[in-house]
Write a protein that holds these residues in place. Structure first.
Motif, PDB file in Angstrom:
ATOM      1  N   GLY A   9       0.791  -1.219   0.000  1.00 22.53           N
ATOM      2  CA  GLY A   9       0.000   0.000   0.000  1.00 22.53           C
ATOM      3  C   GLY A   9       0.828   1.276   0.000  1.00 22.53           C
ATOM      4  O   GLY A   9       0.354   2.333   0.440  1.00 22.53           O
ATOM      5  N   LEU A  10       2.044   1.202  -0.506  1.00 21.14           N
ATOM      6  CA  LEU A  10       2.924   2.379  -0.518  1.00 21.14           C
ATOM      7  C   LEU A  10       2.745   3.230  -1.767  1.00 21.14           C
ATOM      8  O   LEU A  10       3.294   4.330  -1.844  1.00 21.14           O
ATOM      9  CB  LEU A  10       4.389   1.928  -0.409  1.00 21.14           C
ATOM     10  CG  LEU A  10       4.761   1.182   0.871  1.00 21.14           C
ATOM     11  CD1 LEU A  10       6.199   0.682   0.799  1.00 21.14           C
ATOM     12  CD2 LEU A  10       4.574   2.091   2.087  1.00 21.14           C
ATOM     13  N   ALA A  11       2.018   2.713  -2.749  1.00 23.46           N
ATOM     14  CA  ALA A  11       1.771   3.464  -3.989  1.00 23.46           C
ATOM     15  C   ALA A  11       0.502   2.936  -4.643  1.00 23.46           C
ATOM     16  O   ALA A  11       0.122   1.776  -4.439  1.00 23.46           O
ATOM     17  CB  ALA A  11       2.954   3.326  -4.939  1.00 23.46           C
ATOM     18  N   ASP A  12      -0.137   3.796  -5.430  1.00 19.50           N
ATOM     19  CA  ASP A  12      -1.358   3.395  -6.145  1.00 19.50           C
ATOM     20  C   ASP A  12      -1.041   2.633  -7.422  1.00 19.50           C
ATOM     21  O   ASP A  12      -1.872   1.908  -7.948  1.00 19.50           O
ATOM     22  CB  ASP A  12      -2.193   4.629  -6.479  1.00 19.50           C
ATOM     23  CG  ASP A  12      -2.732   5.310  -5.226  1.00 19.50           C
ATOM     24  OD1 ASP A  12      -2.977   4.610  -4.226  1.00 19.50           O
ATOM     25  OD2 ASP A  12      -2.885   6.548  -5.246  1.00 19.50           O
ATOM     26  N   SER A  13       0.173   2.823  -7.939  1.00 21.46           N
ATOM     27  CA  SER A  13       0.601   2.108  -9.137  1.00 21.46           C
ATOM     28  C   SER A  13       2.104   1.871  -9.035  1.00 21.46           C
ATOM     29  O   SER A  13       2.814   2.570  -8.296  1.00 21.46           O
ATOM     30  CB  SER A  13       0.281   2.913 -10.404  1.00 21.46           C
ATOM     31  OG  SER A  13       1.033   4.119 -10.440  1.00 21.46           O
TER      32      SER A  13
END
Length: 246
Positions: A111-115
């Motif tokens: 969950g550290l980035a959306d992509s």
């Protein structure tokens, strides 16, 4: 992860210093870095050593330099890592690009980035776009994805269209955690002959008698089985993992 789940990176400057130090140490000790991810509390690297003891020397130098940097910058003392790094030998032909995906998907899973492209501190953008990294030395198997950088990037992105098999994901994670060889039985047999030692857990029951031994030294694991031409040494990469300590 590590004691108290403490971070090892605190801002962008820390990440940038670590990558610069990784590039310097890899050059000094003749290690080719193929993929990486820097997480707030963990580091994972896929690399191929070109000389015996290349990876241990690189990691020792890198770890020492980064700890000194952090201690000076934040006026702290003591170690940053939770013990020695973990390393697993990889059967490149069977698992290398899968391990690339395993490493570069971590920010998304956590969950550290959306992509994937939105996470700055991994090798994904080097492999999947025109954003080249001076830390990375492309492996033969990646180069075979296409004749041009654009073709390779497009082919590489296609590898991420499919969901990672859960059992394969768990197998890779457990293998790296235990520092075992990531490969099939034929590959493991070959490594055991080179190293003259077992690389997999013993089966239950009484051991077999008259086990054939070879004359190879245990340190042959990093010196590699020498092969001719461009394929020499690149069939066996290593996955490296470090976690923070106190």
């Amino acid at each position: 992860m590590g004691h108290n789940n403490l971070p090892c990176f605190f801002d962008d400057e820390d990440y940038l210093f670590y990558l610069a130090s990784l590039r310097s140490a890899a050059d000094q000790y003749r290690v080719e870095v193929h993929a990486y991810v820097l997480l707030p509390n963990m580091i994972q690297i896929i690399a191929t050593p070109r000389v015996p003891e290349g990876i241990p020397s690189m990691m020792q130098s890198l770890g020492r330099r980064y700890v000194q940097f952090v201690n000076h910058r934040y006026r702290r003392s003591g170690t940053l890592w939770a013990g020695r790094y973990k390393s697993s030998l990889i059967d490149s032909d069977a698992y290398l690009l899968t391990c690339y995906r395993y490493v570069e998907l971590r920010p998304l899973y956590l969950g550290l980035a959306d992509s994937l492209g939105a996470y700055t501190w991994s090798s994904f953008n080097h492999h999947a776009s025109s954003e080249a990294s001076d830390v990375i030395t492309d492996h033969r198997l990646y180069l075979e994805l296409g004749e041009t950088p654009r073709a390779r990037a497009e082919a590489y992105r296609k590898l991420f269209r499919y969901r990672f098999d859960r059992r394969l994901l768990e197998y890779i994670a457990e293998t790296i955690k235990l520092g075992q060889v990531l490969g099939g039985d034929v590959f493991k047999d070959k490594i055991e002959q080179i190293a003259n030692q077992r690389v997999r857990p013993l089966k239950r029951g009484r051991p077999k008698k008259n086990v054939k031994k070879t004359s190879a030294k245990p340190t042959a694991r990093l010196s590699e089985n020498r092969e001719s031409g461009a394929d020499r040494n690149d069939k066996k990469a290593a996955a490296i993992e470090m976690e923070p300590g106190i």
